[in-house]
Design an enzyme around this catalytic site. Sequence first.
Site, PDB file in Angstrom:
ATOM      1  N   PHE A 122       0.838  -1.198   0.000  1.00  0.00           N
ATOM      2  CA  PHE A 122       0.000   0.000   0.000  1.00  0.00           C
ATOM      3  C   PHE A 122       0.864   1.235   0.000  1.00  0.00           C
ATOM      4  O   PHE A 122       1.731   1.400   0.873  1.00  0.00           O
ATOM      5  CB  PHE A 122      -0.881  -0.047   1.253  1.00  0.00           C
ATOM      6  N   PRO A 127       7.338  11.966   0.222  1.00  0.00           N
ATOM      7  CA  PRO A 127       8.256  12.851   0.949  1.00  0.00           C
ATOM      8  C   PRO A 127       7.518  14.031   1.599  1.00  0.00           C
ATOM      9  O   PRO A 127       7.822  14.416   2.729  1.00  0.00           O
ATOM     10  CB  PRO A 127       9.209  13.341  -0.143  1.00  0.00           C
ATOM     11  N   GLY A 128       6.510  14.594   0.926  1.00  0.00           N
ATOM     12  CA  GLY A 128       5.811  15.757   1.477  1.00  0.00           C
ATOM     13  C   GLY A 128       4.459  15.427   2.083  1.00  0.00           C
ATOM     14  O   GLY A 128       3.739  16.320   2.522  1.00  0.00           O
ATOM     15  N   GLY A 130       2.711  12.888   4.833  1.00  0.00           N
ATOM     16  CA  GLY A 130       2.733  11.833   5.846  1.00  0.00           C
ATOM     17  C   GLY A 130       1.402  11.853   6.564  1.00  0.00           C
ATOM     18  O   GLY A 130       0.404  11.295   6.088  1.00  0.00           O
ATOM     19  N   THR A 157       5.738  -0.644   2.671  1.00  0.00           N
ATOM     20  CA  THR A 157       6.070  -1.853   3.426  1.00  0.00           C
ATOM     21  C   THR A 157       5.813  -3.115   2.601  1.00  0.00           C
ATOM     22  O   THR A 157       4.764  -3.253   1.977  1.00  0.00           O
ATOM     23  CB  THR A 157       5.267  -1.883   4.741  1.00  0.00           C
ATOM     24  N   ARG A 240      -5.514  -0.599  12.379  1.00  0.00           N
ATOM     25  CA  ARG A 240      -5.292  -0.039  13.726  1.00  0.00           C
ATOM     26  C   ARG A 240      -5.670  -1.044  14.816  1.00  0.00           C
ATOM     27  O   ARG A 240      -4.982  -1.153  15.829  1.00  0.00           O
ATOM     28  CB  ARG A 240      -6.068   1.281  13.867  1.00  0.00           C
ATOM     29  N   GLN A 336      14.410  -3.015  31.327  1.00  0.00           N
ATOM     30  CA  GLN A 336      15.109  -2.557  32.542  1.00  0.00           C
ATOM     31  C   GLN A 336      15.285  -3.725  33.519  1.00  0.00           C
ATOM     32  O   GLN A 336      16.342  -3.882  34.128  1.00  0.00           O
ATOM     33  CB  GLN A 336      14.295  -1.425  33.195  1.00  0.00           C
ATOM     34  N   GLU A 363       0.515   3.940  10.353  1.00  0.00           N
ATOM     35  CA  GLU A 363      -0.968   3.893  10.328  1.00  0.00           C
ATOM     36  C   GLU A 363      -1.565   5.030  11.164  1.00  0.00           C
ATOM     37  O   GLU A 363      -2.585   4.863  11.813  1.00  0.00           O
ATOM     38  CB  GLU A 363      -1.497   2.542  10.844  1.00  0.00           C
TER      39      GLU A 363
HETATM   40  C1  LIG Z   1       8.510   1.454   9.097  1.00  0.00           C
HETATM   41  C2  LIG Z   1       7.430   2.240   8.433  1.00  0.00           C
HETATM   42  C3  LIG Z   1       6.571   1.600   7.543  1.00  0.00           C
HETATM   43  C4  LIG Z   1       5.581   2.331   6.885  1.00  0.00           C
HETATM   44  N1  LIG Z   1       4.774   1.698   5.958  1.00  0.00           N
HETATM   45  C5  LIG Z   1       3.968   2.435   5.163  1.00  0.00           C
HETATM   46  C6  LIG Z   1       3.268   1.852   4.062  1.00  0.00           C
HETATM   47  O1  LIG Z   1       3.326   0.643   3.837  1.00  0.00           O
HETATM   48  N2  LIG Z   1       2.547   2.649   3.252  1.00  0.00           N
HETATM   49  C7  LIG Z   1       2.437   3.984   3.466  1.00  0.00           C
HETATM   50  O2  LIG Z   1       1.755   4.660   2.695  1.00  0.00           O
HETATM   51  N3  LIG Z   1       3.062   4.585   4.525  1.00  0.00           N
HETATM   52  C8  LIG Z   1       3.824   3.851   5.361  1.00  0.00           C
HETATM   53  N4  LIG Z   1       4.497   4.436   6.414  1.00  0.00           N
HETATM   54  C9  LIG Z   1       4.370   5.873   6.614  1.00  0.00           C
HETATM   55  C10 LIG Z   1       3.663   6.243   7.906  1.00  0.00           C
HETATM   56  O3  LIG Z   1       2.295   6.034   7.777  1.00  0.00           O
HETATM   57  C11 LIG Z   1       4.038   7.724   8.208  1.00  0.00           C
HETATM   58  O4  LIG Z   1       5.391   7.716   8.627  1.00  0.00           O
HETATM   59  C12 LIG Z   1       3.158   8.335   9.258  1.00  0.00           C
HETATM   60  O5  LIG Z   1       1.840   8.502   8.788  1.00  0.00           O
HETATM   61  C13 LIG Z   1       3.679   9.707   9.703  1.00  0.00           C
HETATM   62  O6  LIG Z   1       4.028  10.508   8.618  1.00  0.00           O
HETATM   63  P1  LIG Z   1       5.467  11.188   8.572  1.00  0.00           P
HETATM   64  O7  LIG Z   1       6.482  10.164   8.890  1.00  0.00           O
HETATM   65  O8  LIG Z   1       5.594  11.913   7.286  1.00  0.00           O
HETATM   66  O9  LIG Z   1       5.481  12.227   9.768  1.00  0.00           O
HETATM   67  P2  LIG Z   1       4.842  13.737   9.745  1.00  0.00           P
HETATM   68  O10 LIG Z   1       3.450  13.706   9.235  1.00  0.00           O
HETATM   69  O11 LIG Z   1       5.797  14.646   9.089  1.00  0.00           O
HETATM   70  O12 LIG Z   1       4.813  14.026  11.304  1.00  0.00           O
HETATM   71  C14 LIG Z   1       5.972  14.375  12.050  1.00  0.00           C
HETATM   72  C15 LIG Z   1       5.541  14.630  13.486  1.00  0.00           C
HETATM   73  O13 LIG Z   1       4.564  15.699  13.516  1.00  0.00           O
HETATM   74  C16 LIG Z   1       3.405  15.257  14.187  1.00  0.00           C
HETATM   75  N5  LIG Z   1       2.225  15.873  13.579  1.00  0.00           N
HETATM   76  C17 LIG Z   1       1.897  15.985  12.259  1.00  0.00           C
HETATM   77  N6  LIG Z   1       0.714  16.565  12.119  1.00  0.00           N
HETATM   78  C18 LIG Z   1       0.256  16.833  13.362  1.00  0.00           C
HETATM   79  C19 LIG Z   1      -0.942  17.409  13.890  1.00  0.00           C
HETATM   80  N7  LIG Z   1      -1.941  17.828  13.111  1.00  0.00           N
HETATM   81  N8  LIG Z   1      -1.067  17.518  15.246  1.00  0.00           N
HETATM   82  C20 LIG Z   1      -0.086  17.077  16.071  1.00  0.00           C
HETATM   83  N9  LIG Z   1       1.066  16.506  15.623  1.00  0.00           N
HETATM   84  C21 LIG Z   1       1.217  16.380  14.302  1.00  0.00           C
HETATM   85  C22 LIG Z   1       3.378  13.747  13.978  1.00  0.00           C
HETATM   86  O14 LIG Z   1       2.574  13.108  14.942  1.00  0.00           O
HETATM   87  C23 LIG Z   1       4.860  13.404  14.117  1.00  0.00           C
HETATM   88  O15 LIG Z   1       5.186  13.313  15.467  1.00  0.00           O
HETATM   89  C24 LIG Z   1       5.447   3.716   7.138  1.00  0.00           C
HETATM   90  C25 LIG Z   1       6.306   4.336   8.051  1.00  0.00           C
HETATM   91  C26 LIG Z   1       7.280   3.618   8.692  1.00  0.00           C
HETATM   92  C27 LIG Z   1       8.196   4.324   9.652  1.00  0.00           C
END
Ligand SMILES: Cc1cc2nc3c(=O)[nH]c(=O)nc-3n(C[C@H](O)[C@H](O)[C@H](O)COP(=O)(O)OP(=O)(O)OC[C@H]3O[C@@H](n4cnc5c(N)ncnc54)[C@H](O)[C@@H]3O)c2cc1C
Length: 388
Positions: A122, A127-128, A130, A157, A240, A336, A363
């Site tokens: 999925f 990059p921009g 999340g 993944t 979830r 620990q 997720e």
């Molecule tokens: C090992 C791994 C596997 C993954 N697998 C998949 C996959 O199969 N397919 C896929 O599509 N994605 C996948 N992901 C992506 C994952 O869903 C995202 O990493 C996640 O949704 C967070 O997005 P981001 O990393 O860009 O962080 P960002 O959105 O940039 O967030 C950075 C920080 O800001 C906080 N933040 C952002 N917005 C808010 C808000 N409105 N209020 C408060 N805090 C906020 C976040 O909680 C976080 O702490 C995977 C990620 C990892 C690490």
Amino acid sequence: MDLSLNETDCSLQERARAFCDQILLPLELEVEQEGGLPEAHWAPIRDQVVAWGFAGINHSVENSGCGFSILQQVLINEQLGRATSGLWDVVFLPPVSLKFATDAQKQEYLVPSCRGERRGCFAISEPGAGSDPRQVRTKAMKAGGDYILSGEKWFVTSFSAADYVIVHAHADDDPDRPTLFLVDKQSPGLHHQRSPHFMHTFIYDHAEIRLEGVRVPESKRLGEEGQGFELTKDWFVEARLQIGARCLGAATRALELATDYATEREQFGQPIIQFQGVSFPIADMAVEIMAAKSMLYRIAWQLDHTDDRKRAHAHASAVKLHCSEVAGRVVDRALQILGGRGYMRENPVERLYRDLRVDRIWEGTSEIQREIISGQIRKRGVALYTGW
Ligand SMILES: Cc1cc2nc3c(=O)[nH]c(=O)nc-3n(C[C@H](O)[C@H](O)[C@H](O)COP(=O)(O)OP(=O)(O)OC[C@H]3O[C@@H](n4cnc5c(N)ncnc54)[C@H](O)[C@@H]3O)c2cc1C
């Protein structure tokens, strides 16, 4: 109020535990040493999943799945969650959004995925984009009867083990029309860029891919244009809840290992479990797991008895938030108690400590779950969570 598991559920739970103990746990150290599951294991372990009756656990019998209830899926995933380094992911979960596929798409993707003959992954994140998927830049431009997809996807993944990708893109570059597409991995223009290393060791990869003018016929669009979020929401409810289940399985294993160690390990002339500094954290861990598990099972049961998708989405967020945070606290305390041994990579608790960290990120991060929950409270009142 009868909260007991029936005979069928208990035997399913036992079968999942046996599968984990006999098939997954013996592979743990090899996966850790090799940095993933060596490819030689992929086909044999897939055959084991089928032989043990865990092929397509999240789909109906008519689609060649197992027809298990949500609660039964939770019981299975809880046991699988005891395995480290993502070994639970050998039990392939064909994308939930395929429930909404056309008959032809089901025959081409869902049915073979349930049988273990195909595997999907999925791709939403970029990059921009999340936490905020409206920032998705991948676009699907109409060209005759086809779409042309261009963009970049991160963190995909199990891309290495998959043969098709469900890509979330904006139809005609319009963020109000998020749409899902079934893209075969060998499609011209679909490139694997790299598979970076992460904190956990994972059996497969989390790939970065690029779509450069990938031509996809309209027949490979999943649902309607603009339905992308709606279909993904159903996926999130399942994912979830199952994350919650795996987290509690992992936390329970960590607690068991810590308790065994504390009982055997002697310092200052007695087993360390005699010290309150050790026994009280064990008590706290047990209570936290007990409370989270009550919530998990209750919501799973409730989902089996409701068609209210909004309520399901709201509750699944609460389960994911709570179970992942409980598991994080439990594994930290367990490590620990194990002292220096808990810090060794050959110790399952060390691996669980690294494994569980991502459950507060993927997720939907913990912060995003809180956003969903507080938003629901604003709209529907606290009773949505506090009522019984
Ligand atoms: C090992 C791994 C596997 C993954 N697998 C998949 C996959 O199969 N397919 C896929 O599509 N994605 C996948 N992901 C992506 C994952 O869903 C995202 O990493 C996640 O949704 C967070 O997005 P981001 O990393 O860009 O962080 P960002 O959105 O940039 O967030 C950075 C920080 O800001 C906080 N933040 C952002 N917005 C808010 C808000 N409105 N209020 C408060 N805090 C906020 C976040 O909680 C976080 O702490 C995977 C990620 C990892 C690490």
